[in-house]
Design a protein around this motif. Structure first.
Motif, PDB file in Angstrom:
ATOM      1  N   HIS A 216       0.832  -1.210   0.000  1.00 22.22           N
ATOM      2  CA  HIS A 216       0.000   0.000   0.000  1.00 22.22           C
ATOM      3  C   HIS A 216       0.867   1.261   0.000  1.00 22.22           C
ATOM      4  O   HIS A 216       0.538   2.239  -0.681  1.00 22.22           O
ATOM      5  N   TRP A 217       1.945   1.237   0.771  1.00 17.65           N
ATOM      6  CA  TRP A 217       2.782   2.438   0.848  1.00 17.65           C
ATOM      7  C   TRP A 217       3.429   2.753  -0.501  1.00 17.65           C
ATOM      8  O   TRP A 217       3.533   3.917  -0.882  1.00 17.65           O
ATOM      9  N   ASN A 218       3.853   1.724  -1.213  1.00 15.59           N
ATOM     10  CA  ASN A 218       4.511   1.927  -2.500  1.00 15.59           C
ATOM     11  C   ASN A 218       3.535   1.980  -3.670  1.00 15.59           C
ATOM     12  O   ASN A 218       3.968   2.100  -4.818  1.00 15.59           O
ATOM     13  N   SER A 219       2.245   1.854  -3.386  1.00 16.93           N
ATOM     14  CA  SER A 219       1.253   1.853  -4.460  1.00 16.93           C
ATOM     15  C   SER A 219       1.289   3.176  -5.214  1.00 16.93           C
ATOM     16  O   SER A 219       1.149   4.247  -4.618  1.00 16.93           O
ATOM     17  N   TYR A 220       1.475   3.084  -6.489  1.00 15.76           N
ATOM     18  CA  TYR A 220       1.577   4.279  -7.312  1.00 15.76           C
ATOM     19  C   TYR A 220       0.640   4.222  -8.518  1.00 15.76           C
ATOM     20  O   TYR A 220      -0.091   5.161  -8.804  1.00 15.76           O
ATOM     21  N   PHE A 221       0.629   3.079  -9.199  1.00 17.62           N
ATOM     22  CA  PHE A 221      -0.101   2.992 -10.460  1.00 17.62           C
ATOM     23  C   PHE A 221      -1.603   3.109 -10.245  1.00 17.62           C
ATOM     24  O   PHE A 221      -2.286   3.844 -10.967  1.00 17.62           O
ATOM     25  N   GLN A 237       2.546   9.879  -5.597  1.00 21.80           N
ATOM     26  CA  GLN A 237       2.124  10.812  -6.637  1.00 21.80           C
ATOM     27  C   GLN A 237       2.739  12.186  -6.426  1.00 21.80           C
ATOM     28  O   GLN A 237       3.194  12.826  -7.377  1.00 21.80           O
ATOM     29  N   VAL A 238       2.733  12.638  -5.176  1.00 16.44           N
ATOM     30  CA  VAL A 238       3.284  13.961  -4.881  1.00 16.44           C
ATOM     31  C   VAL A 238       4.767  14.010  -5.224  1.00 16.44           C
ATOM     32  O   VAL A 238       5.252  14.975  -5.840  1.00 16.44           O
ATOM     33  N   LEU A 239       5.516  12.980  -4.861  1.00 16.19           N
ATOM     34  CA  LEU A 239       6.945  12.956  -5.149  1.00 16.19           C
ATOM     35  C   LEU A 239       7.206  12.899  -6.642  1.00 16.19           C
ATOM     36  O   LEU A 239       8.183  13.478  -7.125  1.00 16.19           O
ATOM     37  N   ARG A 240       6.368  12.220  -7.378  1.00 17.61           N
ATOM     38  CA  ARG A 240       6.527  12.190  -8.839  1.00 17.61           C
ATOM     39  C   ARG A 240       6.383  13.589  -9.422  1.00 17.61           C
ATOM     40  O   ARG A 240       7.167  14.005 -10.285  1.00 17.61           O
ATOM     41  N   GLU A 241       5.391  14.327  -8.946  1.00 19.51           N
ATOM     42  CA  GLU A 241       5.202  15.693  -9.436  1.00 19.51           C
ATOM     43  C   GLU A 241       6.356  16.589  -9.000  1.00 19.51           C
ATOM     44  O   GLU A 241       6.789  17.469  -9.757  1.00 19.51           O
ATOM     45  N   PRO A 263      18.624  23.223  -6.047  1.00 18.22           N
ATOM     46  CA  PRO A 263      18.853  21.789  -5.928  1.00 18.22           C
ATOM     47  C   PRO A 263      18.804  21.125  -7.299  1.00 18.22           C
ATOM     48  O   PRO A 263      17.875  21.354  -8.065  1.00 18.22           O
ATOM     49  N   PRO A 264      19.754  20.297  -7.646  1.00 21.96           N
ATOM     50  CA  PRO A 264      19.702  19.599  -8.921  1.00 21.96           C
ATOM     51  C   PRO A 264      18.590  18.565  -8.902  1.00 21.96           C
ATOM     52  O   PRO A 264      18.180  18.085  -7.847  1.00 21.96           O
ATOM     53  N   SER A 265      18.102  18.204 -10.073  1.00 20.52           N
ATOM     54  CA  SER A 265      17.013  17.234 -10.146  1.00 20.52           C
ATOM     55  C   SER A 265      17.437  15.886  -9.572  1.00 20.52           C
ATOM     56  O   SER A 265      16.623  15.158  -9.010  1.00 20.52           O
ATOM     57  N   LYS A 266      18.719  15.550  -9.697  1.00 18.72           N
ATOM     58  CA  LYS A 266      19.200  14.283  -9.156  1.00 18.72           C
ATOM     59  C   LYS A 266      19.125  14.281  -7.633  1.00 18.72           C
ATOM     60  O   LYS A 266      18.729  13.280  -7.024  1.00 18.72           O
ATOM     61  N   ALA A 271      16.406  12.750  -2.529  1.00 18.27           N
ATOM     62  CA  ALA A 271      15.668  13.180  -1.341  1.00 18.27           C
ATOM     63  C   ALA A 271      14.259  12.600  -1.338  1.00 18.27           C
ATOM     64  O   ALA A 271      13.736  12.209  -0.284  1.00 18.27           O
ATOM     65  N   SER A 272      13.644  12.515  -2.511  1.00 21.32           N
ATOM     66  CA  SER A 272      12.314  11.922  -2.609  1.00 21.32           C
ATOM     67  C   SER A 272      12.348  10.445  -2.238  1.00 21.32           C
ATOM     68  O   SER A 272      11.433   9.929  -1.580  1.00 21.32           O
ATOM     69  N   THR A 273      13.416   9.761  -2.641  1.00 18.05           N
ATOM     70  CA  THR A 273      13.565   8.356  -2.276  1.00 18.05           C
ATOM     71  C   THR A 273      13.687   8.183  -0.769  1.00 18.05           C
ATOM     72  O   THR A 273      13.092   7.276  -0.180  1.00 18.05           O
ATOM     73  N   VAL A 274      14.443   9.070  -0.144  1.00 15.15           N
ATOM     74  CA  VAL A 274      14.605   8.997   1.312  1.00 15.15           C
ATOM     75  C   VAL A 274      13.271   9.245   2.014  1.00 15.15           C
ATOM     76  O   VAL A 274      12.885   8.511   2.930  1.00 15.15           O
ATOM     77  N   VAL A 275      12.552  10.260   1.563  1.00 15.00           N
ATOM     78  CA  VAL A 275      11.274  10.600   2.187  1.00 15.00           C
ATOM     79  C   VAL A 275      10.277   9.456   2.037  1.00 15.00           C
ATOM     80  O   VAL A 275       9.505   9.159   2.963  1.00 15.00           O
ATOM     81  N   ALA A 276      10.280   8.788   0.891  1.00 17.88           N
ATOM     82  CA  ALA A 276       9.323   7.712   0.650  1.00 17.88           C
ATOM     83  C   ALA A 276       9.714   6.407   1.327  1.00 17.88           C
ATOM     84  O   ALA A 276       8.852   5.549   1.568  1.00 17.88           O
ATOM     85  N   THR A 277      11.000   6.247   1.645  1.00 15.31           N
ATOM     86  CA  THR A 277      11.478   4.973   2.174  1.00 15.31           C
ATOM     87  C   THR A 277      11.547   4.938   3.691  1.00 15.31           C
ATOM     88  O   THR A 277      11.213   3.920   4.315  1.00 15.31           O
ATOM     89  N   VAL A 278      11.973   6.024   4.302  1.00 11.96           N
ATOM     90  CA  VAL A 278      12.228   6.030   5.748  1.00 11.96           C
ATOM     91  C   VAL A 278      10.987   5.671   6.571  1.00 11.96           C
ATOM     92  O   VAL A 278      11.083   4.866   7.513  1.00 11.96           O
ATOM     93  N   PRO A 279       9.792   6.205   6.284  1.00 14.32           N
ATOM     94  CA  PRO A 279       8.641   5.856   7.144  1.00 14.32           C
ATOM     95  C   PRO A 279       8.348   4.369   7.206  1.00 14.32           C
ATOM     96  O   PRO A 279       8.079   3.827   8.282  1.00 14.32           O
TER      97      PRO A 279
END
Length: 302
Positions: A216-221, A237-241, A263-266, A271-279
């Protein structure tokens, strides 16, 4: 005296066995390092500057510590709304999954249930064949009218056949004498299920619950298909945008990013990966002791 007995009972290992054990320890240590290093690189890159990410292909500690990527992610507050929505979707969705899976697995694990084999075969068929994306979309949107509701994320995957079978096999491995003794004491099937079977099944319930929660947490599609309300978008979805907008932010001259630049896009992606993974990583330590035992026992019994 006790020390002498323990020394006598201690198994003597040959030099070859000791060497093999050392090799195993080295292999496990190297494997653990190889697993952790990518996460450390992503974490370090999320605090790096554009120049360092461009000049260095790999590093574990940024030369210049920068929080611009995180500042960009949280600047409009949408990430916090996305996290709250994901927590709601994960909590309620996992409860629905566990309720459906356990209530179906328990009767199928009972040897006195007449139609257990037929229903089990029907469940297995769903693991081999599916209706496809288009029929599922038509069902959810046009027939059930669940668009822009979280029920569109919960109901289609309310039960996983694979996870249900794991729970069923675990239930079958529980001592039958406990149920028989409970029946003799006057307990109903519901009482036995709630007060005997479930408390004894904590390992498999924790393991399968983690599977459902991570899904559920990783559900995107599915959320991309069924949710377009800004206030209901989940964190993925928010992180994708955010990542799509990060490329434009590099050329935004009106934004003051300080001495480290935009901040570079990379870095934003990291940072988006960290925010989505840590919780979701924070949940694992609490059920780690149940995880291996629950999966292995539920997979091999029955």
């Amino acid at each position: 005296m006790a020390n002498n007995i323990s020394r006598a009972n201690r198994i003597k290992r040959s030099p070859g066995d000791a060497f093999v054990q050392v090799l195993l320890y080295v292999f496990v240590a190297l494997f653990a390092i190889a697993t952790v290093i990518p996460f450390l690189y992503v974490l370090a890159g999320s605090f790096a500057t554009e120049q360092e990410l461009t000049e260095k292909s790999f590093f574990l500690f940024p030369t210049v510590f920068s929080t611009n990527a995180y500042s960009y992610i949280v600047k409009d507050g949408s990430i916090f709304r996305g996290l709250a929505n994901s927590l709601l979707v994960t909590a309620v969705g996992t409860f629905i999954n566990m309720f459906m899976s356990t209530t179906l697995a328990y009767p199928l694990a009972r040897s006195d249930f007449r139609w257990r084999n037929g229903i089990t075969n029907m469940v297995i068929v769903t693991m081999l064949f599916g209706g496809g994306m288009v029929p599922s979309y038509i069902l959810v949107v046009n027939i059930l009218h669940l668009r822009n509701t979280y029920w569109a994320l919960w109901l289609p995957g309310a039960i996983s056949a694979f996870n249900m079978i794991i729970i069923k096999n675990y239930f079958q491995g529980l001592p039958k004498e406990l149920e028989e003794a409970s029946h003799i004491d006057g307990a109903s099937d519901l009482t036995i299920f709630l007060k005997v079977v479930l408390p004894l099944s904590k390992p498999v319930l924790a393991s399968v619950g983690l599977f459902y929660a991570v899904g559920h947490w990783n559900s995107y599609f599915n959320s991309l298909l069924y949710i377009d309300n800004v206030n209901m978008k989940v964190v993925q979805q928010v992180l994708r945008e955010v990542m799509q907008q990060a490329q434009q932010a590099e050329t935004d001259e009106l934004m003051d990013w300080g001495s480290n630049g935009a901040p570079p896009s990379k870095a934003v992606r990291m940072a988006s990966t960290v925010v989505a993974t840590v919780p979701i990583l924070c949940v694992y330590p609490f059920i780690q002791k149940f995880f291996t035992q629950g999966v292995m026992v539920g997979a091999v019994k029955g």
